[in-house]
Design a protein around this motif. Structure first.
Motif, PDB file in Angstrom:
ATOM      1  N   ASP A   1      41.941  32.011  31.339  1.00  0.00           N
ATOM      2  CA  ASP A   1      42.312  33.525  30.853  1.00  0.00           C
ATOM      3  C   ASP A   1      41.602  33.872  29.288  1.00  0.00           C
ATOM      4  N   PRO A   2      41.092  34.987  29.497  1.00  0.00           N
ATOM      5  CA  PRO A   2      40.299  35.341  28.169  1.00  0.00           C
ATOM      6  C   PRO A   2      41.382  35.371  27.129  1.00  0.00           C
ATOM      7  N   ARG A   3      42.647  35.509  27.371  1.00  0.00           N
ATOM      8  CA  ARG A   3      43.441  35.553  26.060  1.00  0.00           C
ATOM      9  C   ARG A   3      43.729  34.266  25.446  1.00  0.00           C
ATOM     10  N   GLU A   4      43.297  33.162  26.327  1.00  0.00           N
ATOM     11  CA  GLU A   4      43.327  31.806  25.679  1.00  0.00           C
ATOM     12  C   GLU A   4      42.104  31.339  25.012  1.00  0.00           C
TER      13      GLU A   4
ATOM     14  N   ARG B   1      30.768  33.424  23.602  1.00  0.00           N
ATOM     15  CA  ARG B   1      29.796  32.644  24.288  1.00  0.00           C
ATOM     16  C   ARG B   1      29.971  33.108  25.958  1.00  0.00           C
ATOM     17  N   GLU B   2      31.212  33.248  26.282  1.00  0.00           N
ATOM     18  CA  GLU B   2      31.258  33.514  27.816  1.00  0.00           C
ATOM     19  C   GLU B   2      30.570  34.977  28.008  1.00  0.00           C
ATOM     20  N   MET B   3      30.654  35.961  27.166  1.00  0.00           N
ATOM     21  CA  MET B   3      30.401  37.149  27.345  1.00  0.00           C
ATOM     22  C   MET B   3      28.834  37.277  27.175  1.00  0.00           C
ATOM     23  N   ARG B   4      28.141  36.562  26.499  1.00  0.00           N
ATOM     24  CA  ARG B   4      26.800  36.366  26.237  1.00  0.00           C
ATOM     25  C   ARG B   4      26.250  35.539  27.525  1.00  0.00           C
ATOM     26  N   HIS B   5      27.077  34.773  27.953  1.00  0.00           N
ATOM     27  CA  HIS B   5      26.429  34.029  29.484  1.00  0.00           C
ATOM     28  C   HIS B   5      26.352  35.066  30.625  1.00  0.00           C
ATOM     29  N   LEU B   6      27.424  35.955  30.584  1.00  0.00           N
ATOM     30  CA  LEU B   6      27.558  37.000  31.692  1.00  0.00           C
ATOM     31  C   LEU B   6      26.688  38.003  31.506  1.00  0.00           C
TER      32      LEU B   6
ATOM     33  N   GLU C   1      30.786  40.792  42.823  1.00  0.00           N
ATOM     34  CA  GLU C   1      32.574  41.275  42.605  1.00  0.00           C
ATOM     35  C   GLU C   1      32.831  40.371  41.534  1.00  0.00           C
ATOM     36  N   HIS C   2      32.743  39.079  41.807  1.00  0.00           N
ATOM     37  CA  HIS C   2      33.309  38.018  40.705  1.00  0.00           C
ATOM     38  C   HIS C   2      32.831  38.426  39.293  1.00  0.00           C
ATOM     39  N   HIS C   3      31.309  38.530  39.345  1.00  0.00           N
ATOM     40  CA  HIS C   3      30.652  38.699  38.102  1.00  0.00           C
ATOM     41  C   HIS C   3      31.302  39.931  37.440  1.00  0.00           C
ATOM     42  N   THR C   4      31.567  40.988  38.159  1.00  0.00           N
ATOM     43  CA  THR C   4      31.898  42.298  37.624  1.00  0.00           C
ATOM     44  C   THR C   4      33.521  42.098  37.023  1.00  0.00           C
TER      45      THR C   4
ATOM     46  N   LEU D   1      36.945  39.822  30.179  1.00  0.00           N
ATOM     47  CA  LEU D   1      36.314  39.360  28.679  1.00  0.00           C
ATOM     48  C   LEU D   1      35.876  40.528  27.965  1.00  0.00           C
ATOM     49  N   GLU D   2      35.378  41.410  28.459  1.00  0.00           N
ATOM     50  CA  GLU D   2      35.141  42.662  27.506  1.00  0.00           C
ATOM     51  C   GLU D   2      36.378  43.514  27.106  1.00  0.00           C
ATOM     52  N   GLY D   3      37.416  43.382  28.156  1.00  0.00           N
ATOM     53  CA  GLY D   3      38.789  43.956  27.785  1.00  0.00           C
ATOM     54  C   GLY D   3      39.281  43.171  26.714  1.00  0.00           C
TER      55      GLY D   3
END
Length: 76
Positions: free
Chosen positions: A9-12, A20-25, A42-45, A51-53
Motif C-alpha cells: 500500500d503506497p501509504r505504508e 524508488r517505486e515511481m522511478r521504476h514504474l 492495466e496493472h502498471h497503470t 503511487l502518484e496519487g
C-alpha cells in the motif's frame, strides 16, 4: 485487483521507497505499453496512479517548474 496484488500500500511506503517505486514504474512504462499484455498494462497503470496519487497527497505544494506551464512554453 486487490491492493495486495498491486504491491505494498503506497501509504505504508516511506518517501525513499515511494520515489524508488515511481522511478521504476516510469522506467518500465514504454516497455509495458509496447510489449506487455493487456493485464500487465492495466496493472502498471493502476499502480502508477496509486503511487502518484500518494505522492500528490504528501506534496500538494510540490515545486512546479514554470517552464512546464503553458505560459512558460509560450515564452520559449
Amino acid at each position: 485487483m486487490t491492493t495486495r496484488e498491486m504491491g505494498v500500500d503506497p501509504r505504508e511506503l516511506d518517501d525513499d521507497d515511494l520515489f524508488r517505486e515511481m522511478r521504476h514504474l516510469h522506467e518500465t512504462r514504454t516497455d509495458t505499453l509496447l510489449h506487455g499484455s493487456d493485464d500487465a498494462l492495466e496493472h502498471h497503470t493502476i499502480r502508477t496512479r496509486q503511487l502518484e496519487g500518494e505522492y500528490l497527497k504528501r506534496y500538494p505544494e510540490r515545486d512546479v517548474d514554470p517552464e512546464r506551464l503553458r505560459s512558460g512554453a509560450r515564452l520559449r
